[in-house]
Scaffold this motif. Structure first.
Motif, PDB file in Angstrom:
ATOM      1  N   HIS A   8      11.427  -4.624  -8.975  1.00 15.33           N
ATOM      2  CA  HIS A   8       9.977  -4.220  -8.770  1.00 15.33           C
ATOM      3  C   HIS A   8       9.003  -4.888  -9.244  1.00 15.33           C
ATOM      4  O   HIS A   8       9.245  -5.767 -10.153  1.00 15.33           O
ATOM      5  CB  HIS A   8      10.011  -2.650  -9.020  1.00 15.33           C
ATOM      6  CG  HIS A   8       9.930  -2.366 -10.591  1.00 15.33           C
ATOM      7  ND1 HIS A   8      10.926  -2.134 -11.449  1.00 15.33           N
ATOM      8  CD2 HIS A   8       8.688  -2.549 -11.357  1.00 15.33           C
ATOM      9  CE1 HIS A   8      10.435  -2.087 -12.619  1.00 15.33           C
ATOM     10  NE2 HIS A   8       9.340  -2.110 -12.690  1.00 15.33           N
ATOM     11  N   GLU A  24       0.587   4.436   1.977  1.00 12.32           N
ATOM     12  CA  GLU A  24       1.145   5.092   2.846  1.00 12.32           C
ATOM     13  C   GLU A  24       0.365   4.867   4.207  1.00 12.32           C
ATOM     14  O   GLU A  24       0.889   4.701   5.423  1.00 12.32           O
ATOM     15  CB  GLU A  24       1.236   6.589   2.616  1.00 12.32           C
ATOM     16  CG  GLU A  24       2.278   6.672   1.533  1.00 12.32           C
ATOM     17  CD  GLU A  24       2.618   8.384   1.299  1.00 12.32           C
ATOM     18  OE1 GLU A  24       3.826   8.481   0.882  1.00 12.32           O
ATOM     19  OE2 GLU A  24       1.578   8.916   1.440  1.00 12.32           O
ATOM     20  N   LYS A  30       6.281   4.483   2.594  1.00 11.67           N
ATOM     21  CA  LYS A  30       6.492   5.665   2.326  1.00 11.67           C
ATOM     22  C   LYS A  30       6.923   5.807   0.695  1.00 11.67           C
ATOM     23  O   LYS A  30       7.918   5.200   0.283  1.00 11.67           O
ATOM     24  CB  LYS A  30       7.755   6.359   3.013  1.00 11.67           C
ATOM     25  CG  LYS A  30       8.166   7.960   2.773  1.00 11.67           C
ATOM     26  CD  LYS A  30       7.051   8.832   3.083  1.00 11.67           C
ATOM     27  CE  LYS A  30       7.371  10.127   2.918  1.00 11.67           C
ATOM     28  NZ  LYS A  30       6.276  11.034   2.309  1.00 11.67           N
ATOM     29  N   CYS A  31       6.046   6.657   0.011  1.00 13.15           N
ATOM     30  CA  CYS A  31       6.127   6.994  -1.592  1.00 13.15           C
ATOM     31  C   CYS A  31       7.611   7.648  -1.384  1.00 13.15           C
ATOM     32  O   CYS A  31       7.717   8.946  -0.876  1.00 13.15           O
ATOM     33  CB  CYS A  31       5.253   7.739  -2.110  1.00 13.15           C
ATOM     34  SG  CYS A  31       5.236   8.108  -3.657  1.00 13.15           S
ATOM     35  N   PHE A  32       8.509   7.342  -2.253  1.00 13.96           N
ATOM     36  CA  PHE A  32       9.894   8.020  -2.161  1.00 13.96           C
ATOM     37  C   PHE A  32      10.186   8.711  -3.566  1.00 13.96           C
ATOM     38  O   PHE A  32      10.827   9.590  -3.871  1.00 13.96           O
ATOM     39  CB  PHE A  32      10.999   7.078  -1.916  1.00 13.96           C
ATOM     40  CG  PHE A  32      11.485   6.157  -2.994  1.00 13.96           C
ATOM     41  CD1 PHE A  32      12.175   6.513  -4.202  1.00 13.96           C
ATOM     42  CD2 PHE A  32      10.912   4.909  -2.882  1.00 13.96           C
ATOM     43  CE1 PHE A  32      12.741   5.449  -4.955  1.00 13.96           C
ATOM     44  CE2 PHE A  32      11.453   3.744  -3.783  1.00 13.96           C
ATOM     45  CZ  PHE A  32      12.068   4.098  -4.777  1.00 13.96           C
ATOM     46  N   ALA A  33       9.206   8.443  -4.556  1.00 10.00           N
ATOM     47  CA  ALA A  33       9.152   9.162  -5.867  1.00 10.00           C
ATOM     48  C   ALA A  33       8.056   9.074  -6.611  1.00 10.00           C
ATOM     49  O   ALA A  33       7.424   7.885  -6.721  1.00 10.00           O
ATOM     50  CB  ALA A  33      10.534   8.513  -6.726  1.00 10.00           C
ATOM     51  N   PHE A  47       7.528   2.786  -3.971  1.00  7.75           N
ATOM     52  CA  PHE A  47       7.692   2.490  -2.523  1.00  7.75           C
ATOM     53  C   PHE A  47       8.801   1.323  -2.535  1.00  7.75           C
ATOM     54  O   PHE A  47       8.803   0.542  -3.044  1.00  7.75           O
ATOM     55  CB  PHE A  47       6.551   1.930  -1.992  1.00  7.75           C
ATOM     56  CG  PHE A  47       5.251   2.785  -2.241  1.00  7.75           C
ATOM     57  CD1 PHE A  47       5.018   3.504  -1.159  1.00  7.75           C
ATOM     58  CD2 PHE A  47       4.523   2.864  -3.243  1.00  7.75           C
ATOM     59  CE1 PHE A  47       3.738   4.408  -1.074  1.00  7.75           C
ATOM     60  CE2 PHE A  47       3.489   3.486  -3.264  1.00  7.75           C
ATOM     61  CZ  PHE A  47       3.194   4.575  -2.134  1.00  7.75           C
ATOM     62  N   LYS A  48       9.575   1.631  -1.358  1.00  3.54           N
ATOM     63  CA  LYS A  48      10.731   0.370  -1.044  1.00  3.54           C
ATOM     64  C   LYS A  48      10.276  -0.500  -0.008  1.00  3.54           C
ATOM     65  O   LYS A  48       9.800  -0.231   1.042  1.00  3.54           O
ATOM     66  CB  LYS A  48      11.991   1.082  -0.815  1.00  3.54           C
ATOM     67  CG  LYS A  48      13.215   0.096  -0.832  1.00  3.54           C
ATOM     68  CD  LYS A  48      14.263   0.638  -1.814  1.00  3.54           C
ATOM     69  CE  LYS A  48      15.180  -0.267  -1.837  1.00  3.54           C
ATOM     70  NZ  LYS A  48      16.350  -0.186  -2.624  1.00  3.54           N
ATOM     71  N   LYS A  53      10.914  -2.836  -4.897  1.00  2.00           N
ATOM     72  CA  LYS A  53      10.376  -1.933  -4.899  1.00  2.00           C
ATOM     73  C   LYS A  53       9.003  -2.206  -5.493  1.00  2.00           C
ATOM     74  O   LYS A  53       8.811  -2.990  -6.202  1.00  2.00           O
ATOM     75  CB  LYS A  53      10.988  -0.546  -5.969  1.00  2.00           C
ATOM     76  CG  LYS A  53      12.176  -0.062  -5.352  1.00  2.00           C
ATOM     77  CD  LYS A  53      12.797   1.020  -6.179  1.00  2.00           C
ATOM     78  CE  LYS A  53      13.621   0.312  -7.047  1.00  2.00           C
ATOM     79  NZ  LYS A  53      14.571   1.093  -7.960  1.00  2.00           N
ATOM     80  N   GLU A  55       6.336  -0.670  -7.805  1.00  2.00           N
ATOM     81  CA  GLU A  55       5.970   0.541  -8.754  1.00  2.00           C
ATOM     82  C   GLU A  55       4.319   0.466  -8.826  1.00  2.00           C
ATOM     83  O   GLU A  55       3.771  -0.267  -9.417  1.00  2.00           O
ATOM     84  CB  GLU A  55       6.661   0.262  -9.980  1.00  2.00           C
ATOM     85  CG  GLU A  55       6.363   1.415 -10.885  1.00  2.00           C
ATOM     86  CD  GLU A  55       7.129   1.099 -12.393  1.00  2.00           C
ATOM     87  OE1 GLU A  55       7.412   2.189 -13.119  1.00  2.00           O
ATOM     88  OE2 GLU A  55       7.308   0.010 -12.658  1.00  2.00           O
ATOM     89  N   GLU A 114      12.969   6.148 -13.315  1.00  2.00           N
ATOM     90  CA  GLU A 114      14.199   6.231 -12.459  1.00  2.00           C
ATOM     91  C   GLU A 114      15.443   5.985 -13.403  1.00  2.00           C
ATOM     92  O   GLU A 114      16.600   5.805 -12.836  1.00  2.00           O
ATOM     93  CB  GLU A 114      14.209   4.852 -11.498  1.00  2.00           C
ATOM     94  CG  GLU A 114      13.261   5.180 -10.356  1.00  2.00           C
ATOM     95  CD  GLU A 114      13.343   4.121  -9.198  1.00  2.00           C
ATOM     96  OE1 GLU A 114      13.422   4.556  -8.093  1.00  2.00           O
ATOM     97  OE2 GLU A 114      13.351   2.975  -9.453  1.00  2.00           O
TER      98      GLU A 114
END
Length: 140
Positions: A8, A24, A30-33, A47-48, A53, A55, A114
């Motif tokens: 990342h 976004e 898309k924020c996934f976490a 985001f991926k 990623k 961060e 993570e």
């Protein structure tokens, strides 16, 4: 040391909510976490993009490394670190770079966002860039 990919890119932001909205709504990511890492005094959003990623990092305390980075940067955010995925263990990588004269911020791996095992190399030894080494213990 076996680096497999860029895990990342860490970007310090003064306002995580506003930064998430930008990534976004403007970039279409898309924020996934979203996660708070209490011992690092930071809140993160991920985001991926392909295998890599992004961060986003917001300090949760004025004395956090991220808050200090933003303060030094005139209140603006910016790229704070780059993280490499290590396949043969962060501890092994730390020993290897230490033997080569690299200054370490972390002498041993610790838990990061993570659930990754992480450690940082000091920018004084890395041509000015804060480098994070990451290992996913679930992939062992």
């Amino acid at each position: 040391m076996d680096i497999s990919h860029i895990e990342h890119v860490g970007i310090a932001v003064p306002d995580l909510k506003a930064a998430i909205a930008f990534y976004e709504n403007t970039l279409g990511l898309k924020c996934f976490a979203i996660e708070e890492v209490e011992d690092q005094k930071v809140r993160t959003a991920f985001f991926k993009v392909g295998q890599t990623k992004i961060e986003l990092l917001e300090g949760t305390s004025p004395d956090s490394a991220i808050s200090k980075f933003i303060e030094k940067n005139g209140g603006r955010g910016g790229i704070q670190h780059i993280a490499f995925a290590i396949e043969d263990g962060v501890a092994n990588a730390l020993a290897e770079v230490s033997e080569k004269g690299c200054a370490l911020i972390d002498k041993a791996p610790r838990k990061g966002a993570e659930g990754l095992n992480i450690a940082f190399l000091h920018p004084k030894s890395t041509c000015g860039t804060l480098i994070e080494l990451c290992e996913d213990p679930a992939k062992k």
